[in-house]
Scaffold this motif. Structure first.
Motif, short mmCIF file in Angstrom:
data_model
loop_
_atom_site.label_atom_id
_atom_site.label_comp_id
_atom_site.label_asym_id
_atom_site.label_seq_id
_atom_site.Cartn_x
_atom_site.Cartn_y
_atom_site.Cartn_z
N SER A 159 0.95 -1.28 0.06
CA SER A 159 0.02 -0.03 -0.01
C SER A 159 0.98 1.19 0.06
CB SER A 159 -0.76 -0.07 1.32
OG SER A 159 -0.30 -0.19 2.30
N SER A 160 2.01 0.93 0.23
CA SER A 160 3.10 2.27 0.58
C SER A 160 3.35 3.01 -0.74
CB SER A 160 4.39 1.82 1.08
OG SER A 160 5.13 0.84 0.23
N GLY A 161 3.13 2.10 -1.99
CA GLY A 161 3.33 2.64 -3.34
C GLY A 161 1.92 3.13 -4.10
N LEU A 162 0.72 2.91 -3.35
CA LEU A 162 -0.31 3.40 -3.94
C LEU A 162 -0.73 4.96 -4.32
CD1 LEU A 162 -2.90 2.09 -5.11
CD2 LEU A 162 -3.89 2.26 -2.84
N PRO A 163 -0.11 5.72 -3.32
CA PRO A 163 -0.41 6.99 -3.89
C PRO A 163 0.35 7.41 -5.12
CG PRO A 163 -0.02 7.04 -1.61
CD PRO A 163 0.32 5.44 -2.03
N ASN A 205 -12.82 -3.33 -7.11
CA ASN A 205 -13.41 -2.37 -6.43
C ASN A 205 -12.23 -1.14 -6.07
OD1 ASN A 205 -11.85 -3.18 -4.20
ND2 ASN A 205 -13.75 -4.62 -3.92
N ASN A 206 -12.65 0.05 -5.79
CA ASN A 206 -11.66 0.98 -5.13
C ASN A 206 -12.31 1.68 -3.89
OD1 ASN A 206 -9.88 1.31 -7.47
ND2 ASN A 206 -11.94 1.84 -8.71
N PHE A 207 -11.46 1.29 -2.89
CA PHE A 207 -11.91 1.60 -1.44
C PHE A 207 -10.99 2.62 -1.14
CE2 PHE A 207 -14.35 -2.31 -1.48
CZ PHE A 207 -15.86 -1.84 -1.22
N ALA A 208 -9.79 2.49 -1.08
CA ALA A 208 -8.76 3.44 -0.81
C ALA A 208 -8.43 4.94 -1.34
CB ALA A 208 -7.46 2.66 -0.51
N TYR A 209 -8.68 4.48 -2.87
CA TYR A 209 -8.55 5.67 -3.80
C TYR A 209 -9.76 5.47 -4.82
CZ TYR A 209 -4.04 7.10 -1.84
OH TYR A 209 -3.23 7.42 -0.77
N PRO A 210 -10.96 6.05 -4.53
CA PRO A 210 -12.06 5.93 -5.39
C PRO A 210 -11.88 6.65 -6.92
CG PRO A 210 -12.63 6.34 -3.43
CD PRO A 210 -11.30 6.44 -3.31
N GLU A 211 -10.88 7.68 -6.68
CA GLU A 211 -10.51 8.10 -8.03
C GLU A 211 -9.89 7.13 -8.92
OE1 GLU A 211 -7.28 9.78 -5.13
OE2 GLU A 211 -9.43 9.07 -5.05
N LEU A 212 -9.36 6.27 -8.64
CA LEU A 212 -8.84 5.24 -9.57
C LEU A 212 -10.09 4.94 -10.64
CD1 LEU A 212 -6.36 2.83 -7.94
CD2 LEU A 212 -6.11 4.17 -9.88
N GLY A 216 -10.25 4.64 -14.95
CA GLY A 216 -10.37 3.46 -15.54
C GLY A 216 -9.44 2.15 -15.13
N ASP A 217 -9.18 2.31 -13.97
CA ASP A 217 -8.46 1.24 -13.15
C ASP A 217 -9.09 0.87 -12.06
OD1 ASP A 217 -6.34 -0.41 -12.85
OD2 ASP A 217 -4.66 0.88 -13.05
N THR A 218 -8.45 -0.05 -10.95
CA THR A 218 -9.04 -0.75 -9.99
C THR A 218 -7.62 -1.01 -9.07
OG1 THR A 218 -10.53 -2.35 -8.96
CG2 THR A 218 -9.03 -2.89 -10.85
#
Length: 344
Positions: A159-163, A205-212, A216-218
């Motif tokens: 998750s550290s790389g998600l932002p 789904n996208n819970f941590a970053y809904p803007e994904l 067009g990504d998840t």
């Protein structure tokens, strides 16, 4: 010992891994040229790796540098064109996955590669070169667990790389979760079973970053697959593992089962402190598969020197990409996708 003069295109995170491995661990390859559109990456190649020649243009590197082989770690959308250009100029090619993003382009480049038997092409599915996966493959091939009935794969980035990935996706660099990440697990399914995949159903789904979703990504996706012999595969891919880089593969057969990396342990150290008893985990894929990345480039060099055909082919890239794209379509439409229908 013969050393193969080599160039590399792309010096992002994975490109630096490959380049550093060539310089420090793959004695059969001599990295003398590097290409990137990012000036800082070219400076890194010159100052940190001692690369003699640097280029902003891939075509100029292929035409001007005195190289026999090239390692392609550029954006996925450029792979097929760069493979074809390098092959036309007589170079051996190692290309990171995916081989491309469009089926027709991949089919064309596969046909192009097949016509040049004297040149080596190898695709970077590094998990095939990991000792644990190779050990499991030997057991499967011997029939130790009988006939495979189900394969379950987890591939989840920390998750550290998600932002930073959100920004990457925002700039339209991502091929999507299934083609960027799940393609490794798709390749493992094909490799272990020897079967092709005929139907897929994917969700996400996208819970941590809904803007994904806007891009067009998840961040988390899953796919249920039926293989050509009716065996089953279940894939879970994601970008949000709080404990570190998590890769796990389970193979169930009629006589037993195997599980590779049930817990993604970094080493054999157990820590006892105020947080309890715990085992450190790998933080990212270059750490978990460090030796596998080295092994695959050693194999690439060996195939060039000994005029052998690599075990990972353009066809492997084509078939895995077809499945990844089918998963993407299923995710986007919410419908079951049959691979035969996609081929029509």
């Amino acid at each position: 010992m013969r050393k193969i003069k080599t160039g590399i295109v792309g010096l992002g995170r994975l490109g630096k891994v490959h380049a550093t491995n060539v310089v420090n661990y793959v004695s059969q390859l001599d990295l003398i040229a590097a290409c990137s559109v990012v000036e800082e990456e070219l400076q890194y190649a010159s100052l940190n790796l001692g690369v003699e020649k640097t280029y902003e243009s891939f075509e100029e590197m292929i035409d001007q540098a005195d190289i026999e082989a090239v390692i392609i770690v550029s954006p996925s959308s450029l792979h097929t064109k760069q493979i074809e250009y390098a092959f036309k100029k007589g170079k051996h090619v190692f290309c990171e996955k995916p081989i491309g993003l469009e089926v027709k382009e991949i089919e064309q480049v596969e046909e192009f590669i097949e016509k040049r038997k004297d040149q080596v092409f190898m695709l970077g599915f590094m998990r095939r070169f990991d000792e644990s996966y190779q050990y499991a493959k030997e057991m499967v091939d011997r029939g130790d667990i009988g006939e495979i009935t189900l394969v379950r794969c987890y591939g989840i980035d920390p998750s550290s790389g998600l932002p930073s990935f959100v920004q990457f996706a925002k700039n339209s660099h991502s091929g999507g979760l299934f083609i960027d990440m799940a393609i490794h697990d798709i390749d493992l399914v094909r490799w272990f079973t020897g079967q092709e995949i005929k139907e897929v159903y994917a969700i996400g789904n996208n819970f941590a970053y809904p803007e994904l979703a806007e891009y067009g990504d998840t961040e988390t996706g899953a796919a249920l697959m039926k293989l050509s012999n009716d065996a089953i595969a279940i894939l879970v891919s994601g970008r949000n593992a709080a404990h570190g880089y998590h890769v796990e593969t389970e193979i169930i057969g009629t006589k037993g089962m195997l599980r590779v990396a049930q817990e993604p342990e970094k080493n054999l150290v157990t820590i006892f402190d105020e947080k309890g008893v715990r085992r450190p985990c790998s933080e990212h894929f270059p750490e978990r598969f460090k030796q596998a990345f080295i092994n695959e480039l050693i194999e690439f060099a060996k195939c060039i020197i000994e005029r052998q055909v690599p075990g990972v082919s353009a066809k492997d890239g084509l078939e895995s990409t077809k499945v990844a794209l089918a998963c993407t379509k299923s995710f986007e439409t919410g419908k079951l996708v049959a691979l035969e229908d996609e081929a029509k």
